[in-house]
Design a protein around this motif. Structure first.
Motif, PDB file in Angstrom:
ATOM      1  N   THR A 173       0.853  -1.338   0.104  1.00 35.92           N
ATOM      2  CA  THR A 173      -0.116   0.074   0.023  1.00 35.92           C
ATOM      3  C   THR A 173       0.886   1.076  -0.067  1.00 35.92           C
ATOM      4  O   THR A 173       0.476   2.211  -0.528  1.00 35.92           O
ATOM      5  N   ASN A 174       2.078   1.153   0.526  1.00 35.36           N
ATOM      6  CA  ASN A 174       3.149   2.275   0.513  1.00 35.36           C
ATOM      7  C   ASN A 174       3.487   2.248  -0.960  1.00 35.36           C
ATOM      8  O   ASN A 174       4.785   2.261  -1.135  1.00 35.36           O
ATOM      9  N   SER A 175       2.746   2.701  -1.732  1.00 37.57           N
ATOM     10  CA  SER A 175       3.274   2.736  -3.330  1.00 37.57           C
ATOM     11  C   SER A 175       2.734   3.850  -4.124  1.00 37.57           C
ATOM     12  O   SER A 175       1.587   4.100  -4.195  1.00 37.57           O
ATOM     13  N   TRP A 176       3.763   4.541  -4.684  1.00 31.58           N
ATOM     14  CA  TRP A 176       3.169   5.927  -5.382  1.00 31.58           C
ATOM     15  C   TRP A 176       2.489   5.700  -6.508  1.00 31.58           C
ATOM     16  O   TRP A 176       1.336   6.239  -6.946  1.00 31.58           O
ATOM     17  N   LEU A 200       0.459   2.749  -7.215  1.00 26.73           N
ATOM     18  CA  LEU A 200      -0.408   2.285  -6.908  1.00 26.73           C
ATOM     19  C   LEU A 200      -1.634   3.461  -6.612  1.00 26.73           C
ATOM     20  O   LEU A 200      -2.732   3.150  -6.669  1.00 26.73           O
ATOM     21  N   THR A 201      -1.179   4.511  -6.193  1.00 28.55           N
ATOM     22  CA  THR A 201      -1.775   5.750  -5.864  1.00 28.55           C
ATOM     23  C   THR A 201      -2.649   6.149  -6.991  1.00 28.55           C
ATOM     24  O   THR A 201      -3.709   6.456  -6.679  1.00 28.55           O
ATOM     25  N   PRO A 259      -6.711   4.838  -6.842  1.00 28.99           N
ATOM     26  CA  PRO A 259      -8.090   5.342  -6.224  1.00 28.99           C
ATOM     27  C   PRO A 259      -8.458   6.717  -6.915  1.00 28.99           C
ATOM     28  O   PRO A 259      -9.438   7.157  -7.166  1.00 28.99           O
ATOM     29  N   THR A 308       0.149   8.553 -12.125  1.00 22.43           N
ATOM     30  CA  THR A 308      -0.369   9.031 -10.854  1.00 22.43           C
ATOM     31  C   THR A 308      -0.597  10.473 -10.984  1.00 22.43           C
ATOM     32  O   THR A 308      -1.783  11.024 -10.534  1.00 22.43           O
ATOM     33  N   CYS A 344      -7.811  -3.003  -3.423  1.00 19.43           N
ATOM     34  CA  CYS A 344      -6.524  -2.954  -2.613  1.00 19.43           C
ATOM     35  C   CYS A 344      -6.601  -4.307  -1.743  1.00 19.43           C
ATOM     36  O   CYS A 344      -5.501  -4.646  -1.276  1.00 19.43           O
TER      37      CYS A 344
END
Lengths: 158, 443
Positions: free
Chosen positions: B67-70, B72-73, B76, B257, B297
């Protein structure tokens, strides 16, 4: 019991609002970065790093609410063939299994946050943000998911 | 205790399907499978490390790292953009803008789904959003004017899946992260196959209209050139948004992103300009985006955990070595992989299929000589097929929701478009240049 369920559902909704706020913050953060870069030829230097931190919050804080709203997907292809009693029974079993896994994850993510804090771990970036700050939402979100699972069992039993 | 990785992979798959079919949520099923594998596999851990601590550590790390992923941001943000656009008048604008231009093509307004979906797919990352946004207005409109219901339903189901193929695409974001492929390149690679698929749908509609003139109403509307030009201004907002989102990626100025954040702001501006934006609507869009994002997610982080275990236990390597030892030709291999995906796609949704199978399938197909970029597009096609195959097909569910038709009616209407999609997959496999041409031209 009804009251407990109400409180938990209120908590889940609160989590969803927090998650939504984090989402808006990400958009604002990136927008500021783009304007700075294209107009002023500058950078916040941390937009991507902090967006990712916020994203952790977006995901974990909304998990409970997503469960409450029946939005997590599952395959009901075979279970839908069962009778009403069988369906309720399987649903409770599934929820108990989910609770066990969530509690296990809750325990171990708490340890992870504690260790990051104890060892004073910092992000490998200009901001040198303490890593535990970005991790601390995870046990919080999992605890809310755990409670929402409990509320689900309470509702099925009553 | 099991020590053979191949036996282990069979046990693992059986256990996973047991969980899935007992209606345990997909994310939890993947986590349970991971934990189970670690417990039954002969790990040879040194006695000082407890297996539970090892599992817990892997699980905690997977949750944080995935989840700490630029990158994957972007997920959303594209979902939020779609949720906002769904609540604006954009579908009416699309209809009004395209209407006058279609009156001369054989099949006339039946093309509206294909054209509107292609355009909307270029600002939307998901097939469900594309199908719902376009379908909520075109289905009624087509029936009202006396067009064939069958072709209207089928073309919506087929063209709606373009949401995943024409960039931006949620599936491509997820695939890019899991396979370490450039998301920007994947986006651009989807453009030509997406337009070809749309073209093939239109061609089918033209042929159908020529062979069976009954599918379109007798009286035709005619438009003057002036009317057509004026209609264009209804398309300006969406074309502007497409340029804002995809232009930056193609020119290499923005990351996906950032493009997604620009898209959210663009969608908000459109909503304000169309006077559709109220506080209530904004809140509703946000909360829905939170739900969809969390649902996706949760599966991704569970799959990240399972894929760590699959690697740790050595299953991925064992299975790829076994497949390699069979000496299949690349085409036979991809055929087997494709059939497996169609089969899985009947029971599971597209995103679950991608995240569950990738850790094992990707090493196998790259070893057979397929490019990860090409396989990404192939996989998007597989996901699109899964959207319209029974009994679990998300596009079918969406259309059922907006049309009140029986599932069997929708499926029958969708079949020709399913076949066209399969033909496209074969074409893309025989001529991989269809995929690689544009990314190679990228700046």
């Amino acid at each position: 019991m009804k009251k407990a369920v109400k409180i938990i559902e209120g908590l889940s909704l609160g989590g969803a609002y927090l998650s939504a706020i984090f989402m808006v913050l990400i958009v604002v953060f990136i927008a500021v970065e783009i304007v700075l870069r294209s107009v002023f030829n500058a950078s916040t230097l941390i937009a991507d790093e902090y967006s990712a931190y916020f994203f952790v919050g977006v995901v974990v804080l909304g998990l409970g609410f997503t469960l409450m709203d029946e939005a997590h997907i599952r395959i009901t292809l075979l279970t839908s063939l069962l009778g009403e009693k069988g369906k309720t029974f399987l649903d409770i079993v599934a929820t108990v299994v989910a609770m066990a896994i969530t509690s296990f994850a809750l325990y171990h993510t708490t340890i992870m946050v504690f260790e990051s804090w104890q060892l004073g771990m910092q992000a490998d970036s200009i901001s040198e943000t303490p890593i535990y700050l970005s991790q601390v939402v995870i046990p919080l979100g999992l605890a809310m998911l755990d409670l929402q699972l409990l509320a689900r069992i309470l509702k099925r039993l009553s | 205790m099991i020590s053979d990785p191949l036996v282990m992979s069979l046990v693992l798959f059986s256990f996973m399907f047991l969980c899935l079919f007992s209606s345990l949520w997909i994310g939890f099923s993947l986590m349970a499978t991971g934990i189970f594998s670690m417990l039954v596999f002969d790990l040879n851990l040194p006695p000082v490390i407890s297996v539970w601590d090892k599992i817990g550590g892997l699980l905690a790390n997977s949750i944080y790292n995935s989840t700490n992923s630029w990158s994957l941001t972007a997920l959303p943000l594209f979902i939020l953009m779609g949720e906002i656009l769904y609540r604006t008048a954009i579908s009416t604008k699309l209809l009004n803008g395209l209407l006058p231009w279609l009156s001369k093509i054989p099949g006339r307004l039946l093309h509206i789904n294909v054209f509107a979906c292609s355009l909307f797919a270029a600002v939307s990352g998901s097939s469900a959003a594309t199908t719902a946004t376009v379908g909520k207005i075109t289905l009624d409109e087509l029936s009202k004017r006396g067009y064939s219901r069958n072709l209207a339903l089928g073309s919506l189901a087929g063209a709606g899946t373009l949401g995943f193929l024409i960039p931006p695409s949620l599936i491509m974001i997820i695939y890019g992260i899991l396979s370490d492929t450039s998301i920007g390149k994947l986006f651009i690679a989807g453009v030509i196959p997406g337009l070809m698929l749309a073209g093939a749908y239109s061609l089918y509609i033209i042929i159908a209209a020529v062979i069976r003139p009954g599918v379109i109403p007798k009286d035709s509307e005619s438009y003057t050139m002036g009317q057509r030009m004026r209609a264009l201004k209804d398309l300006v907002p969406i074309l502007g948004l497409i340029f804002a989102v995809l232009g930056g990626i193609y020119m290499g100025v923005t990351t996906p992103t950032e493009a997604a954040a620009i898209g959210v702001i663009g969608a908000l501006i459109l909503a304000i300009a169309f006077r559709n934006l109220t506080w209530e609507i904004f809140k509703e869009a946000l909360i829905n985006a939170v739900k969809t994002n969390c649902m996706i997610c949760f599966i991704i982080l569970a799959a990240a955990f399972l894929s760590q275990i699959v690697g740790f236990v050595g299953i991925a390597r064992a299975v790829s070595e076994y497949i390699a030892s069979l000496g299949l030709s690349p085409y036979v291999l991809i055929l087997v992989v494709g059939l497996m995906y169609v089969l899985l796609g009947m029971m599971l949704d597209g995103i679950s299929i991608v995240v569950m199978t990738l850790p094992i399938v990707l090493p196998i197909v790259t070893a057979a000589g397929f490019e990860p970029l090409w396989f990404g597009i192939f996989l998007v096609f597989m996901v699109e097929l899964s959207q319209i195959t029974p009994p679990v097909g998300f596009s079918i569910f969406v259309i059922q929701g907006i049309s009140d038709e029986k599932v069997s009616t929708i499926l029958k209407a969708t079949l020709p478009f399913f076949i066209i999609m399969v033909i496209m997959v074969i074409l893309v496999t025989m001529f991989p240049e269809i995929v690689s041409y544009l990314p190679e031209k990228m700046v």
